[in-house]
Design a protein around this motif. Structure first.
Motif, PDB file in Angstrom:
ATOM      1  N   GLN A   1      50.980   4.220 -20.410  1.00  0.00           N
ATOM      2  CA  GLN A   1      51.471   3.328 -19.376  1.00  0.00           C
ATOM      3  C   GLN A   1      52.690   3.947 -18.702  1.00  0.00           C
ATOM      4  O   GLN A   1      53.503   4.612 -19.356  1.00  0.00           O
TER       5      GLN A   1
ATOM      6  N   SER B   1      55.116   8.459 -19.333  1.00  0.00           N
ATOM      7  CA  SER B   1      55.024   8.141 -17.911  1.00  0.00           C
ATOM      8  C   SER B   1      54.379   9.289 -17.129  1.00  0.00           C
ATOM      9  O   SER B   1      53.590   9.055 -16.205  1.00  0.00           O
TER      10      SER B   1
ATOM     11  N   ARG C   1      56.008   3.869 -17.966  1.00  0.00           N
ATOM     12  CA  ARG C   1      57.265   3.187 -18.271  1.00  0.00           C
ATOM     13  C   ARG C   1      58.331   3.492 -17.207  1.00  0.00           C
ATOM     14  O   ARG C   1      59.249   2.713 -16.996  1.00  0.00           O
ATOM     15  N   ILE C   2      58.233   4.666 -16.593  1.00  0.00           N
ATOM     16  CA  ILE C   2      59.081   5.039 -15.466  1.00  0.00           C
ATOM     17  C   ILE C   2      58.154   5.223 -14.274  1.00  0.00           C
ATOM     18  O   ILE C   2      57.108   5.867 -14.388  1.00  0.00           O
TER      19      ILE C   2
ATOM     20  N   PRO D   1      65.917   3.379 -18.038  1.00  0.00           N
ATOM     21  CA  PRO D   1      64.859   4.046 -18.807  1.00  0.00           C
ATOM     22  C   PRO D   1      65.434   4.967 -19.887  1.00  0.00           C
ATOM     23  O   PRO D   1      66.570   5.432 -19.790  1.00  0.00           O
ATOM     24  N   HIS D   2      64.622   5.218 -20.875  1.00  0.00           N
ATOM     25  CA  HIS D   2      65.018   6.006 -22.050  1.00  0.00           C
ATOM     26  C   HIS D   2      64.277   7.346 -22.036  1.00  0.00           C
ATOM     27  O   HIS D   2      63.208   7.477 -21.446  1.00  0.00           O
TER      28      HIS D   2
ATOM     29  N   GLY E   1      57.438   9.497 -27.989  1.00  0.00           N
ATOM     30  CA  GLY E   1      57.516   8.369 -27.071  1.00  0.00           C
ATOM     31  C   GLY E   1      58.181   7.162 -27.692  1.00  0.00           C
ATOM     32  O   GLY E   1      58.057   6.046 -27.181  1.00  0.00           O
ATOM     33  N   CYS E   2      58.904   7.369 -28.790  1.00  0.00           N
ATOM     34  CA  CYS E   2      59.558   6.282 -29.518  1.00  0.00           C
ATOM     35  C   CYS E   2      61.054   6.541 -29.614  1.00  0.00           C
ATOM     36  O   CYS E   2      61.518   7.668 -29.449  1.00  0.00           O
TER      37      CYS E   2
ATOM     38  N   ASP F   1      60.690   7.449 -22.694  1.00  0.00           N
ATOM     39  CA  ASP F   1      59.750   6.962 -21.682  1.00  0.00           C
ATOM     40  C   ASP F   1      59.190   8.073 -20.803  1.00  0.00           C
ATOM     41  O   ASP F   1      58.235   7.848 -20.057  1.00  0.00           O
TER      42      ASP F   1
END
Length: 229
Positions: free
Chosen positions: A34, A23, A36-37, A15-16, A95-96, A19
């Motif tokens: 959504q 999350s 992501r984690i 994960p980044h 978030g990017c 994310d």
């Protein structure tokens, strides 16, 4: 001369930093986000706390100086490239990743403007304030996660140094919600607690460890004393 094979490559399985905030907001049930984690619980209120200058390797090495933080450590994240404050804050706030939000370093070149310092929002290495001529919201026009969450009905606060309120970088990547300027670590902690009591969401930023690391070096006595705080 670098070959393509020598360049760092992100691992898509890890994960980044970008994310994290989406999350956590997903765990709060914020519309449009959504997980992501994987966050293994639902949250009524939540805080994303960023301690600038503290990575997983340093936390492992000096775990005895920060036993609570070390005890909470679970999954390692990629911070992205470049691993500098401006790009990291942009990842959390939008978030990017850097190629999407465009804040590709502490300094970068803008067409028709030249090289700017993103932390000061001035020409590099120095010059007049550029916020009127180089509008931060136009440089980074994507909606931030805070704007999106607020539009979805979430009570959002951004808790950081009072001196950063309205700065170019704040406006570019951390806009949205209520900005709560603080002056010291106790002030930050008390403000975070008030947000959580009200079941809101906050992003909190602590800069002092990074500052001491730049002045004295990570692992120095001064840095370790700051880590203990």
């Amino acid at each position: 001369m670098y070959q393509a094979r020598d360049l760092p490559r992100p691992d898509p399985r890890v994960p980044h930093l970008a994310d994290v905030t989406p999350s956590v907001l997903a765990a709060m049930g914020a519309p449009g986000f959504q997980p992501r984690i994987a966050v293994p619980y639902q949250a009524a209120g939540a805080c994303v706390l960023l301690v600038d200058g503290l990575g997983a390797d340093l936390l492992d090495r000096y775990a005895a100086d920060a036993p609570v933080l070390a005890g909470l450590s679970r999954q390692t994240l990629q911070v992205g490239f470049p691993s500098t404050t401006a790009a990291g804050l942009a990842a959390v706030g939008t978030g990017c990743r850097s190629g999407e939000h465009g804040m590709v370093g502490m300094t970068f070149r803008l067409p028709g403007v030249g090289v700017i310092n993103a932390l000061r929002w001035r020409p590099h290495p120095w010059g007049a304030d550029l916020r009127e001529d180089v509008v931060p919201e136009a440089v980074q026009p994507r909606p931030t996660v805070f704007e999106r969450a607020e539009a979805g009905g979430v009570q959002v606060s951004v808790i950081s140094g009072a001196q950063f309120d309205g700065s170019g970088l704040t406006r570019a990547v951390l806009r949205g919600g209520r900005y709560r300027g603080v002056h010291a670590l106790g002030d930050l902690a008390a403000t975070v607690r008030s947000v959580l009591i009200d079941r809101g969401f906050c992003y909190a930023y602590h800069a002092d460890l990074d500052l001491v690391g730049h002045v004295h070096g990570p692992g120095s006595d001064a840095w370790r004393m700051q880590l203990r705080q």
